[in-house]
Every structure is written in C-alpha cells, then in structure tokens.
Design an enzyme around this catalytic site. Sequence first.
Site, short mmCIF file in Angstrom:
data_model
loop_
_atom_site.label_atom_id
_atom_site.label_comp_id
_atom_site.label_asym_id
_atom_site.label_seq_id
_atom_site.Cartn_x
_atom_site.Cartn_y
_atom_site.Cartn_z
N CYS A 1 0.72 -1.22 -0.32
CA CYS A 1 0.04 -0.08 0.77
C CYS A 1 0.58 1.31 0.03
O CYS A 1 0.28 2.28 -0.30
CB CYS A 1 -1.06 -0.06 1.27
SG CYS A 1 -1.76 -1.34 1.12
N HIS B 1 -3.48 7.39 2.18
CA HIS B 1 -3.93 5.79 2.08
C HIS B 1 -5.72 5.52 2.14
O HIS B 1 -5.65 6.22 3.89
CB HIS B 1 -3.06 4.93 2.25
CG HIS B 1 -3.51 3.12 1.93
ND1 HIS B 1 -3.96 2.55 0.93
CD2 HIS B 1 -3.29 2.04 2.58
CE1 HIS B 1 -3.99 1.60 0.28
NE2 HIS B 1 -3.68 1.10 2.03
N ASN C 1 -10.57 -0.70 -0.80
CA ASN C 1 -9.07 -0.78 -0.84
C ASN C 1 -8.07 -0.72 -1.97
O ASN C 1 -7.92 -2.02 -2.17
CB ASN C 1 -8.29 -0.89 0.36
CG ASN C 1 -6.87 -1.23 0.43
OD1 ASN C 1 -6.01 -1.12 -0.46
ND2 ASN C 1 -6.50 -1.83 1.72
#
Length: 336
Positions: free
Chosen positions: A116, A256, A286
């Site tokens: 990520c 994020h 995500n």
Amino acid sequence: MNKITAAITAVGGYVPDYVLTNQELEKLVDTTNDWILTRTGISERRILKGEGKGTSDLCVPVALEICKKRGISPEEIDLLIVATVTPDMTFPATANVVTDKIGAKNAFGFDISAACSGFLYALDTGARFIESGRYQKVMIIGADKMSSIIDYTDRTTCIIFGDGAGGVLLEPNTEGYGIIDSILKSDGHGREYLHMKAGGSVKPATLETVNAREHYVYQEGKMVFKYAVSNMAEAARDVMQRNKLTADDIAWLVPHQANKRIIASTSQYIEVPEEKVMMNIHRYGNTTAGTIPLCLWDYEKKLKKGDNIMMAAFGGGFTWGANYIRWAYDGDQYGK
Ligand code: UT7
C-alpha cells in the site's frame, strides 16, 4: 542554475466497470452492508473482469490519459515505474508489459513492491531520476488487481479490497514545485501480519498450496490497524515538522484508503480538518498501490498551483511513509 525538482505535471486514473457492492458481498460471505460501512467506510469497489486481463490492463488507460493530457507521445517517456503487488507475472516486470502495450519504445521500466506504500516509494524513486538532470519524463503508476489474490470466502479481507490504478507524470522544475521531502520506512517483522503464504520461492505453488487457499491475502486486521494508525500519522507529522509546516499550511492530506477510521485518526493526529482530506474509499475500497493516485485523479480539478500536499500510507511489509509535494499546476486546466 536553480535546483531541479520533480514536479507532477499530469494525473491519470482508471477503475474497471464492474461494481462489487456490499449487497453482493452479503450474498457471498456472512457480512452486512452496515458492518462494512461502519467498520471500513466502503460501499463498493471495482473488479477487473475478463479472461487474460491483468494489472497492466489497469495501467494502460492511466498512461494513455496522462500522455493525452500533456500532449506527448508514449515514445517521449524515459522511465516507467509501476508500484504493484499483483504483477501480471512474477517476471518480467509489469512496467515492461505496459511500455510494450503503449508503445513507449524509448522507456526503461521496473516495478516496485511495497504494497500500500508502493506509490509513495515509486514517486520518491522517480523523483531522484528527474533531479539527476538525466531524465525529462518519468511516469509513476500505482496499480493493483487485488481481486486476483483475494479469497471471496474470507469475510475479513474480501470486503476491503478492489482493483484500480492511478499515476502521474514527473518532469523537471526549477521554480521549487514538486516532490519536496519524504520519509519512507519499512519493518519486515510486520510480514507476519499481512502476506501471501505461497507462490513465492519459499513455498512455490503446488496442489496442496492451492487446496489450502494459500495464494490469497492473509491479514491479521486488528494488528495491521494498530500499526497503521500510529505509523502513518507519525510519518506525516515528522515530514511536516522538518519542513516547518502547520496544519494551516496543508491544502490537502492524501491518505492511503484502507479504512476510513485509519484516515480519520491520521488527520486528527496532524490536525488537518476533514474538508481537506481526500477520500474515495466508499467507491473504490482499498486498491493497494492505486489509492493515492486515484485520490489525486478524483480531486485534480480542485488542486491549485502552490498547494502543499501531504501524502501518507501504511501497508504490507510493513511499509509506510509520507511525501510532501508542492503542487505545480491548477488542476482545472485539464478537463476530465
Ligand atoms: O491497506 C493495507 C493495510 N491494511 C489495513 O490497513 C487494514 C487494517 N485493518 C482493518 O481495516 C480492520 O482491522 C478490518 C476492517 C480488517 C477489520 O475490522 P475490525 O474492526 O478490526 O474487526 P475485527 O477484526 O476486530 O473483528 C471484529 C468482529 C469479529 O467478531 P467477534 O470475534 O467480535 O465475534 C469478526 O469476526 O467482527 C467480525 N468480522 C465481521 N463481521 C461482519 C470480521 N469481518 C467481518 C465482516 N462482517 N466482514
């Protein structure tokens, strides 16, 4: 001559058409729309469908959009860095596949694997190539086809992840715009809590690994959550402090998009109010390396030349960090 900085000069993004809603997930696993919304903030995510489609197919429209906006040909790209944990193949790099597909004949390319945080790692790496003075056009794409490594019988992970990609073009600037500073960190002990058990050199694919469902994301969500909350916020605070930035100086926080509760605690910690926090987790979930550039893509029109932008991420590895950008153009100069 003034110092060369790496300015972002265009943004591109792409999400596939198929929308996987919470209601559809309710039919696949023991979950509810209400649980997913309140625990994560996610309503729906996009899934790349179709035989033979991979992460490179998410990257191609991003790269072409960026070229179109800047009025350049793919042949002008010097370097393409793709941040991904879901490459088309173990090797060659997805960046090589993308350069071939878009006709970027003069570019070299490589992938960065930092989950990520991948986009932040790649952005900072790409900036060094520009700052060296040897390269004029460096493209950075964060892309993941997370649906290729998600177990749609595991309610703790399948509700979170989606597919998508975003990217930027970096070009030299001598007026002080661009990537100003960053703090990037990793701590391999965190691999215990977030990894894929098989398919690497330690445990190559066998019938047993497939039957044991070891080719999917394994996550101990609570532990990851705990580390994410503190590390993301501290990285952002440290970058702000060493650049003498207060919350008032920050035009946008670009976090994020893993969980809206992690985003809220990060923004509260650095005291950046909600209206200055980019959020699209409700629509895309995500997308791992895709989240930060997809936020830039969604918010591009609101960005103004000179805006101070703080990006922050945390993810598998563990990896985490924060990048400080001085935005180089008025976002409304490009229609979307
Ligand atoms: O981007 C890369 C890094 N990843 C992250 O940052 C993700 C970080 N972690 C998280 O976002 C959260 O930990 C999750 C969203 C994964 C889970 O949320 P949580 O609030 O930490 O839930 P939990 O794991 O503590 O589980 C609470 C309860 C459990 O039931 P019991 O043991 O209390 O009876 C779970 O079994 O919720 C249950 N649960 C669910 N219930 C309905 C877990 N997943 C679900 C679900 N639907 N999908």
